[in-house]
Enzyme design. Sequence first.
Site, PDB file in Angstrom:
ATOM      1  CG  ASP A   1     -25.395   2.748  -9.697  1.00 54.56           C
ATOM      2  OD1 ASP A   1     -24.991   3.310  -8.659  1.00 54.56           O
ATOM      3  OD2 ASP A   1     -24.816   1.770 -10.220  1.00 54.56           O
TER       4      ASP A   1
ATOM      5  CE1 TYR B   1     -13.227   4.268  -4.703  1.00 56.58           C
ATOM      6  CE2 TYR B   1     -12.126   3.206  -6.560  1.00 56.58           C
ATOM      7  CZ  TYR B   1     -13.251   3.782  -6.000  1.00 56.58           C
ATOM      8  OH  TYR B   1     -14.410   3.883  -6.744  1.00 56.58           O
TER       9      TYR B   1
ATOM     10  CG  ASP C   1     -22.587   4.040  -5.441  1.00 57.55           C
ATOM     11  OD1 ASP C   1     -23.706   4.162  -5.968  1.00 57.55           O
ATOM     12  OD2 ASP C   1     -21.714   3.253  -5.867  1.00 57.55           O
TER      13      ASP C   1
ATOM     14  CG  HIS D   1     -24.565  -4.443 -10.609  1.00 53.03           C
ATOM     15  ND1 HIS D   1     -23.962  -4.982  -9.522  1.00 53.03           N
ATOM     16  CD2 HIS D   1     -24.219  -3.131 -10.604  1.00 53.03           C
ATOM     17  CE1 HIS D   1     -23.278  -4.039  -8.869  1.00 53.03           C
ATOM     18  NE2 HIS D   1     -23.435  -2.910  -9.519  1.00 53.03           N
TER      19      HIS D   1
ATOM     20  CD  GLU E   1     -20.052   2.214 -11.325  1.00 55.58           C
ATOM     21  OE1 GLU E   1     -19.791   2.227 -10.114  1.00 55.58           O
ATOM     22  OE2 GLU E   1     -21.020   1.591 -11.812  1.00 55.58           O
TER      23      GLU E   1
ATOM     24  CG  ASP F   1     -42.340 -14.971  12.597  1.00 56.02           C
ATOM     25  OD1 ASP F   1     -41.561 -14.038  12.894  1.00 56.02           O
ATOM     26  OD2 ASP F   1     -43.387 -15.205  13.219  1.00 56.02           O
TER      27      ASP F   1
ATOM     28  CG  HIS G   1     -19.333  -3.773  -2.712  1.00 58.10           C
ATOM     29  ND1 HIS G   1     -19.321  -5.054  -3.204  1.00 58.10           N
ATOM     30  CD2 HIS G   1     -19.442  -2.976  -3.799  1.00 58.10           C
ATOM     31  CE1 HIS G   1     -19.409  -5.026  -4.532  1.00 58.10           C
ATOM     32  NE2 HIS G   1     -19.483  -3.781  -4.905  1.00 58.10           N
TER      33      HIS G   1
ATOM     34  CG  HIS H   1     -23.126  -1.523 -13.664  1.00 60.77           C
ATOM     35  ND1 HIS H   1     -24.438  -1.155 -13.514  1.00 60.77           N
ATOM     36  CD2 HIS H   1     -22.454  -0.871 -12.687  1.00 60.77           C
ATOM     37  CE1 HIS H   1     -24.543  -0.338 -12.461  1.00 60.77           C
ATOM     38  NE2 HIS H   1     -23.345  -0.131 -11.955  1.00 60.77           N
TER      39      HIS H   1
ATOM     40  CG  HIS I   1     -14.540   0.010  -9.462  1.00 60.81           C
ATOM     41  ND1 HIS I   1     -15.010   0.854 -10.432  1.00 60.81           N
ATOM     42  CD2 HIS I   1     -14.162   0.808  -8.427  1.00 60.81           C
ATOM     43  CE1 HIS I   1     -14.943   2.098  -9.994  1.00 60.81           C
ATOM     44  NE2 HIS I   1     -14.420   2.109  -8.784  1.00 60.81           N
TER      45      HIS I   1
HETATM   46  N1  GLY Z   1     -23.903   1.088  -6.667  1.00 64.42           N
HETATM   47  C1  GLY Z   1     -23.349  -0.037  -7.245  1.00 64.42           C
HETATM   48  C2  GLY Z   1     -22.503   0.292  -8.373  1.00 64.42           C
HETATM   49  O1  GLY Z   1     -22.133   1.432  -8.544  1.00 64.42           O
HETATM   50  O2  GLY Z   1     -22.217  -0.534  -9.180  1.00 64.42           O
HETATM   51 MN    MN Z   2     -23.172   3.115  -7.808  1.00 63.40          MN
HETATM   52 MN    MN Z   3     -22.834   1.466 -10.617  1.00 64.18          MN
END
Ligand code: GLY
Ligand code: MN
Ligand code: MN
Length: 436
Positions: free
Chosen positions: A258, A380, A247, A351, A376, A41, A230, A344, A340
């Site tokens: 961000d 990797y 991040d 986002h 960004e 709850d 992530h 964004h 990626h």
């Molecule tokens: N922190 C999420 C991104 O960089 O999109």
């Molecule tokens: Mn980020």
């Molecule tokens: Mn980002």
Amino acid sequence: MGQLPFSLEEYRSRQDRFLSKYNEDTLVLIPTNPVRIRSNDTSYPYRANSYMLYLCGWKQPEAVFMAFHDSGIWKSCLFVQPRDTRAEIWEGRRVGTEGAASFWPIDEAFSIDDMEQIVQEKISNSYSISTIIGFDKRLDDMIDKSNLEITDARTILDDLRVIKSDEEIKIMHDAGILASNAHVEGIKKTYAGIGEWEIQSIIEAHFSINQSCPSYSSIVGGGDNATILHYNSNNMVIDDGDLVLVDAGCEISGYASDITRTWPVNGKFSDPQKEIYNLVLKAEKAAIEACIVGSPWSSIHHASSKVLAQGLIELGILECDFEEALGENFNGPYRNFFMHGTGHMLGLDVHDVGGGRQGDNGPERLLSPGMVLTVEPGLYFGSWRSDIEFPERYSGIGIRIEDDVLVTNEGPVILTSSCPKEISEIESIVGEMIEG
Ligand code: GLY
Ligand code: MN
Ligand code: MN
């Protein structure tokens, strides 16, 4: 109970621009987010829906913004939780209908308990409804039964939210500076053997003490953990010789920053780390330079991809020519190491709405003054990746560099520029605030 971050005039002007897109027989209904249960709850800290924040700054749960045309003008109303001492003892003070009508940018406020009856009356005088489905079950059920034409209000609101006003930009710049300062503090307090959670605590404490909060789950990944896009367990000790990728952004008045920086916990980049870092930095700078008014959104991703593909060849990581490395539609083997998108939109959602992310459908947006977006790129090389090959010297390296960028007629403005990203600048401050 919170002051509004913008003037009543700013909200009214947003509402005017939004409602001017509708026919006069449309009923507009914008719900907010439901309270979400975390455990039994107890609920997660409440965060209002960004469309609600955008239109009228209402932050309390169980609310619906309604607008309809009446005697030649649009009227906007809010359904809100009514004052209730018993509920307020447990859940906190409510603004209530009188408070909402007096101090919020609306013409009238009603109790949420009366919503069904009032909305039903409005439905009987309307030919169509514009709303956002999926947030308020009671509202969705009523709309479902109405048999009226339904349109998605987001198609109009998203376009408006993409271009930030001067007042929004000021807040987003503040959020960029706060997140940059938090990262600088994290860098200065880092040492070999620090726990990922400690860096997270330093950064998030900086947000809290400045009355802010994280805008998403902070990612603090040491060594191989930086290669998990992530990753947010943040529970490992970071070894001497490893990099840490952080991040972590914050929110001010609902607006997100961000930012990502990557640094060596012992204060010195190794040669392989330097090679990858400088390549990502070069790609990031090229992508920022591509944030030019009138350019298509994809030009940013193309700019970073070209630099990364060429660099991966020069480092001997890709053994093919440039065209092959980039591949058709920028989907070549360089994507094994950069999986990626390059960025964004950024705003009330981290986002943010308005398209631009990979996988979005529809025509490509052209960059316009007032857009805020992230840049960004990253590379990797997870040591756990048995599916791809790369030289051993790069194993366990994950690097991303992320800034928030405002598009202007005079060129890109970096809202997070107060956080250093050159190797020499970073090396000179790692551990600066460690005593002893
Ligand atoms: N922190 C999420 C991104 O960089 O999109
Ligand atoms: Mn980020
Ligand atoms: Mn980002």
